[in-house]
Write an enzyme that holds these catalytic residues in place. Sequence first.
Site, PDB file in Angstrom:
ATOM      1  N   ASP A  29       0.829  -1.202   0.000  1.00 36.69           N
ATOM      2  CA  ASP A  29       0.000   0.000   0.000  1.00 36.69           C
ATOM      3  C   ASP A  29       0.865   1.254   0.000  1.00 36.69           C
ATOM      4  OD1 ASP A  29      -2.416   1.347  -0.056  1.00 36.69           O
ATOM      5  OD2 ASP A  29      -3.253   0.278   1.664  1.00 36.69           O
ATOM      6  N   ASP A  37     -10.768   1.747  -3.400  1.00 40.41           N
ATOM      7  CA  ASP A  37     -11.189   1.267  -2.088  1.00 40.41           C
ATOM      8  C   ASP A  37     -12.701   1.077  -2.017  1.00 40.41           C
ATOM      9  OD1 ASP A  37      -8.655   1.161  -1.073  1.00 40.41           O
ATOM     10  OD2 ASP A  37      -8.781   3.018   0.075  1.00 40.41           O
TER      11      ASP A  37
END
Length: 724
Positions: free
Chosen positions: A467, A527
């Site tokens: 990430d 997301d």
Amino acid sequence: MRFFASARGKEKEGGTIILTQGVHHVRLDGGAITLVFALVEGGTADVVYLGARLPEGEDLAALAHSTMRGRHENQADPPPVPGIVPQAGHGWQGSPAASFRHISGEPLHTDLRLISWFHEGSELTCRFADTQANIHLSTHWAIKGSDTVFCDSDGWNENAEPIVLERLASISMPIPRRFADFTAFSGRWAGEMRESRQPIAPNGFARRSAGGKPGFGGGNWLLLHADGGEEVLGFHLASSGDHDTRIECDNIGSADGRAILQIGAAFPDGGEIIKPQGAFGAPPVLFALGQNRSELAHAFHRHARGHVQRGRQNWGPRKVHLNSWEALAFDLSESGLIALAESAAEIGVERFVLDDGWFGGRRNDQSSLGDWFVSAHVFPHGLDPLIQRVHALDMDFGLWVEPEMVSPESDLYRAHPDWCLHLEGRDRPTMRGQLALDLTRQEVRDYLFERLDALLRDHAIAYLKWDHNRDLFPAGARQSDQVSGFYRLLDRLRAAHPDVEIESCSSGGGRIDFSVLSRVQRVWPSDNNDPIERVRIMRAWSQFLPLEVLGNHVGPSPNPITGRQTDMDFRAKVALFGHMGVEADPGAMSEAEREVLKAHIALYKQWREVLHSGDLHFLDHPDPAVYTQIVVGDTSALALAAQTGFSGEFDAAPVRLKGLDPEAHYRVTLLLPWPQKAALYLPNKRHWRDGFSLSGRSLMTQGLALPLTHPETAWLIALEKVSA
């Protein structure tokens, strides 16, 4: 430094150079595309044709003359041809392809002239120089086997003193006049890649990112549309850093009124210092031509599969993921994770991914980034008992990391406060409670490699979710070096652990490009797992990226981002078209929901070979809320028809398919399970369940009439070729 040879009008093996009145014409051919350049030694270089492949023997000089224009009032003598290296010195009023200044701050004016070129096969390098300013600049063009065109620029400073490079376009492309519109992409967190089509107009277009990565807006992707047709050009800057994209029109100053498209890396304020005798360069831009948007997608997908996805032939089937985040967030324990893994295995999941919260003192998002040690609080017996249980359930084990960041509340920051990006004597502003590590420093990269390498050596970890949740500020002049540091770290880790799969995530789709894709096996498009948002997001990304690299998960309901409640059947069908995963707790679902999800996971396993190797076609439907697409393999195809809104007509228009063999017959079925409410309006259910035969021509011309009235209705249409 590259080798250059002056063509001097000679024919080169593998290509054609024609000399006409001091102008050399060079032709580059792909399987379905031709580029023709007009080269004037001591002058300019221009693209005079870009389009479908020309017949052999085309008169290139006549082709170039057919689009030339005479001088009109209020133009320079002669009017400038911006070409592939536009510059201001001859009357072009737009941005130059490259701009420089002296180290003292004064502008360094250049008059770059074509001095030589090298042409072989489908590659062309043009070398420009300004002997007074002592600057050399080269542009490189190459057509790859997938009919994708590569272009980049580099050069060197022959001065005895440093200079400052203020901007450098990777590509400067005169846009053929038939391309009258363009589609740009914009967006935000959880709302990536929103399309906006507009005309190529005198006010032009400019998009620049400044966060140290491409960002959510998709400004490093662009489409150009031909006027009155479906022909489309797609462009991409293959870089994980900032971008600078411009379309500029000069209908007065230039010779023919063509707009110029320039794409390149965005330079930091102050520019980049180039040492004496020093080289400089720009990341590659790639572009492709399609007669429609589906054809363009095929070109990008072929390129990704054949030239970008490293070792793709050894990947194997794309395994169904379950990620722990939406199920547990930071509420982690060994027993809770084992229970989640067991419920995942029951529905057919093949890879269990432990997300954030497993390391250091990480009980929330405000601490411990950088402390990449297994938390004794969460795992008093270490990670191995969980991993062993996951393996016993016949699943791989994956782990979330965010190596490029550090929390001010961490052991790493307390020990090395100078390791983060910062400006001396200034505040250190956080984003998401974190700072960015300075990857330009060798000791930082060494520390991160040592920690990640130890995790992968000490534990049976098959997958990393990598990430990157923070913009890079304040980075000063180091942003491009920061991207290079990221590549070096990732390349070193991949070399040490070539069998570990890696996903690139950046709060969703904040860092997706072909350069990072050459180093990872998967990207995270957003997301936002809300299926109504996801069909749009996935359609935009799949214009450029093949489905097998696009993570697509079934999330919980209500959705934690949009708050929308959606039916499991709809969520699962949408997630099928990508690299399927689950980001929810199966143990918290009703028995009926688990059974529906389990059935769709089984369908994904049955169809993933087709989905991840076939040709994706975007289908047309008059209802703007209906998303339709089909993936066509050699002998079978799978289509999705998804209604996201409430139709204004009860009897929706038929779904017309594409990409089929018109002379072949196909056995057509609607795959179970069906959307419960819509199935009430389906006539002759046995007919659709057991299957029937129709020709490819019928399916593409008349289509299939399906109940698509209500929101959250989705159908899976399976086709098996029964005759040719």
